[in-house]
Design an enzyme around this catalytic site. Structure first.
Site, PDB file in Angstrom:
ATOM      1  N   LYS A  16       0.832  -1.216   0.000  1.00  0.00           N
ATOM      2  CA  LYS A  16       0.000   0.000   0.000  1.00  0.00           C
ATOM      3  C   LYS A  16       0.862   1.260   0.000  1.00  0.00           C
ATOM      4  O   LYS A  16       0.533   2.240  -0.629  1.00  0.00           O
ATOM      5  CB  LYS A  16      -0.903   0.030   1.249  1.00  0.00           C
ATOM      6  CG  LYS A  16      -1.972  -1.030   1.248  1.00  0.00           C
ATOM      7  CD  LYS A  16      -2.837  -0.928   2.488  1.00  0.00           C
ATOM      8  CE  LYS A  16      -2.126  -1.344   3.748  1.00  0.00           C
ATOM      9  NZ  LYS A  16      -1.776  -2.773   3.842  1.00  0.00           N
ATOM     10  N   GLY A  40       2.897  -0.115   8.912  1.00  0.00           N
ATOM     11  CA  GLY A  40       4.232   0.433   8.691  1.00  0.00           C
ATOM     12  C   GLY A  40       4.502   0.534   7.212  1.00  0.00           C
ATOM     13  O   GLY A  40       4.225  -0.398   6.474  1.00  0.00           O
ATOM     14  N   HIS A  41       4.943   1.699   6.757  1.00  0.00           N
ATOM     15  CA  HIS A  41       5.393   1.769   5.375  1.00  0.00           C
ATOM     16  C   HIS A  41       6.737   2.472   5.325  1.00  0.00           C
ATOM     17  O   HIS A  41       7.008   3.404   6.069  1.00  0.00           O
ATOM     18  CB  HIS A  41       4.355   2.421   4.451  1.00  0.00           C
ATOM     19  CG  HIS A  41       3.818   3.715   4.952  1.00  0.00           C
ATOM     20  ND1 HIS A  41       2.610   3.820   5.573  1.00  0.00           N
ATOM     21  CD2 HIS A  41       4.351   4.930   4.932  1.00  0.00           C
ATOM     22  CE1 HIS A  41       2.419   5.070   5.919  1.00  0.00           C
ATOM     23  NE2 HIS A  41       3.457   5.769   5.552  1.00  0.00           N
TER      24      HIS A  41
HETATM   25  P1  IMP Z   1      -2.676  -6.169  16.032  1.00  0.00           P
HETATM   26  O1  IMP Z   1      -3.263  -5.301  14.975  1.00  0.00           O
HETATM   27  O2  IMP Z   1      -1.307  -5.723  16.481  1.00  0.00           O
HETATM   28  O3  IMP Z   1      -3.610  -6.405  17.165  1.00  0.00           O
HETATM   29  O4  IMP Z   1      -2.412  -7.624  15.382  1.00  0.00           O
HETATM   30  C1  IMP Z   1      -3.483  -8.481  14.991  1.00  0.00           C
HETATM   31  C2  IMP Z   1      -3.133  -9.240  13.725  1.00  0.00           C
HETATM   32  O5  IMP Z   1      -3.034  -8.350  12.631  1.00  0.00           O
HETATM   33  C3  IMP Z   1      -1.790  -9.975  13.775  1.00  0.00           C
HETATM   34  O6  IMP Z   1      -1.899 -11.146  12.988  1.00  0.00           O
HETATM   35  C4  IMP Z   1      -0.834  -9.021  13.073  1.00  0.00           C
HETATM   36  O7  IMP Z   1       0.278  -9.683  12.512  1.00  0.00           O
HETATM   37  C5  IMP Z   1      -1.743  -8.449  12.007  1.00  0.00           C
HETATM   38  N1  IMP Z   1      -1.365  -7.106  11.565  1.00  0.00           N
HETATM   39  C6  IMP Z   1      -1.621  -5.938  12.176  1.00  0.00           C
HETATM   40  N2  IMP Z   1      -1.159  -4.910  11.460  1.00  0.00           N
HETATM   41  C7  IMP Z   1      -0.617  -5.430  10.360  1.00  0.00           C
HETATM   42  C8  IMP Z   1       0.000  -4.849   9.200  1.00  0.00           C
HETATM   43  O8  IMP Z   1       0.116  -3.629   9.040  1.00  0.00           O
HETATM   44  N3  IMP Z   1       0.442  -5.738   8.263  1.00  0.00           N
HETATM   45  C9  IMP Z   1       0.282  -7.078   8.381  1.00  0.00           C
HETATM   46  N4  IMP Z   1      -0.309  -7.658   9.434  1.00  0.00           N
HETATM   47  C10 IMP Z   1      -0.743  -6.835  10.418  1.00  0.00           C
END
Ligand code: IMP
Length: 431
Positions: A16, A40-41
């Site tokens: 993205k 994160g980008h």
């Molecule tokens: P949380 O958003 O930190 O609560 O994580 C919940 C789930 O979403 C986990 O499987 C993370 O690895 C995934 N996740 C959260 N943000 C991202 C992202 O920006 N890219 C890929 N996976 C994400």
């Protein structure tokens, strides 16, 4: 450019950042509407690579206003660190960034709770990014969250005391870990007061005014549809809605402001964290497959927020078709096509099979999805390089056939195709 919502439509990390970076110069306003520092980008500023978690990537463009909407959760230390890096590089962040007064703050006790829960779950953990995202959204819906506007409220001290007491009770009594110290929370609150209050604004009002004045708006999503709290692989999801509809509620605008929804996906699939992934081929936990390893290595599949190795697998058209539907996607932006160069064959998952039955859609239950096996169509691969291609004419016939089949099975046209990491590595297609 039309007013566009750009969202990920797999499990996040679809590229993205690059697509938004390409579209941002054509937008007057770039607005984030959900998620937080879990995203994160990577941006290249001068010769330095910087990972931005909260500040929209439009920040590098002189005439673009960046907005962070009420639907996001903001960690003050993280955004301030990003602001300082940008300011150090000569970017006038104070002029270009506004944060919604209704934004929820992530405080140290949210991260502590996130970590304690994951540790207690052991093997059953979700594999969160550890950024306190879930607990912050929980506080929001439980109506005890701390919002940016609360930095001005005389009741703030008491509210924090109550939230901290409740969280520390869970940490010490249930999870048997150390409590969070109030001074740690106060330090973050003070930082937010000093650095974020000057940027606080009624973001919905700004959007309405800018729209009325004829400005172009780019709505920037985070994560992807399969991590959506309703439409993803629940409970292995993030804690916000990531579909296009979230842009409206997460910023305070109506559907009339949106012209297009761009669904961004890789030419294959990746996932970080736990949860079902039907087309998975390869992971760091011992699942081995030659093509999967090829994608992981050539695609440099490591998380930009956590550095964790990503799980890889073939393109899953059931997933993308689901996203096209629930997010109202009007065009696909396919990234990392070049990663597939050199594979003798490429596969597309067009349906699933479970207990002898063919499924065309994603089951709502994660255990049911886990029990699905992919139904593949196998297409010829291509040995020629597509890296850096800028027109369809440069692509080998097999790559074109692969893309055409994606359009057919996903029921959506491909409107952008990314063929490498640089801005110039892109093909724009008419729908
Ligand atoms: P949380 O958003 O930190 O609560 O994580 C919940 C789930 O979403 C986990 O499987 C993370 O690895 C995934 N996740 C959260 N943000 C991202 C992202 O920006 N890219 C890929 N996976 C994400």
């Amino acid at each position: 450019m039309a007013n566009t919502i750009a969202i990920g439509i797999q499990w996040g990390d679809e590229g993205k950042g690059k697509i938004v970076d390409l579209l941002a110069p054509r937008a007057d306003v770039v607005a984030r509407f959900q998620g937080g520092p879990n995203a994160g980008h990577t941006l290249v500023i001068g010769n330095e690579k910087t990972v931005l978690h909260l500040v929209p990537s439009g920040i590098l463009h002189a005439d673009t206003l960046c907005l962070i909407g009420n639907g996001t959760v903001v960690a003050p230390e993280t955004i301030i660190e990003e602001m300082d890096t940008l300011i150090g590089a000569g970017i006038p962040v104070d002029e270009r960034l506004r944060i919604s007064d209704r934004c929820q703050l992530i405080l140290p006790y949210h991260r502590a709770l996130d970590a304690a829960r994951e540790a207690a779950k052991g093997k059953g953990r979700i594999g969160t990014t550890g950024r306190g995202i879930g607990p912050a959204y929980e506080d929001k819906t439980a109506r005890r969250g701390i919002r940016l506007i609360d930095m001005l409220s005389p009741g703030l001290d008491a509210k924090i005391a109550e939230n901290l007491a409740w969280t520390n009770f869970q940490l010490t009594e249930y999870f048997k870990v150390d409590p969070v110290d109030r001074t740690e929370v106060d330090a973050v609150i003070e930082m937010a007061r000093q650095r974020l209050l000057p940027l606080m604004a009624d973001v919905a009002l700004i959007l309405h005014q800018r729209h009325k004045a004829g400005d172009t708006i780019l709505f920037e999503g985070a994560q992807g549809t399969m991590l959506d709290v309703d439409f993803g692989t629940y409970p292995y999801v993030t804690s916000s809605n990531t579909v296009a509809g979230a842009a409206l509620a997460g910023l305070g605008v109506g559907p009339g402001m949106v012209d297009e929804v761009l669904g961004i996906c890789k030419a294959y699939t990746t996932r970080v964290g736990a949860g079902p992934f039907p087309t998975e081929l390869y992971n760091a936990d011992g699942m081995e497959d030659e093509a999967g390893r090829y994608m992981a290595e050539k695609g440099q599949e490591f998380g930009s927020t956590t550095g964790r190795p990503r799980r890889t697998g073939w393109f899953d058209a059931v997933v993308v078709r689901h996203a096209v539907r629930v997010a109202g996607v009007t065009g696909l932006a396919i990234t990392k096509l070049d990663v597939l160069d050199g594979l003798p064959e490429v596969k597309l998952c067009v349906a699933y099979e479970r207990d002898g039955e063919r499924l065309e859609t994603i089951p709502a239950d994660a255990a049911a999805l886990e029990a699905c096996t992919p139904v593949y169509e196998t297409l010829s691969g291509w040995s020629e390089s597509t890296f850096g291609a800028t027109s369809m004419a440069q692509l080998p016939a097999a790559a074109k056939a692969f893309l055409q089949r994606i359009e057919e099975v996903c029921e959506c046209p491909v409107t952008m195709l990314s063929t490498g990491p640089d801005r110039g590595h892109i093909i724009h297609l008419d729908p």
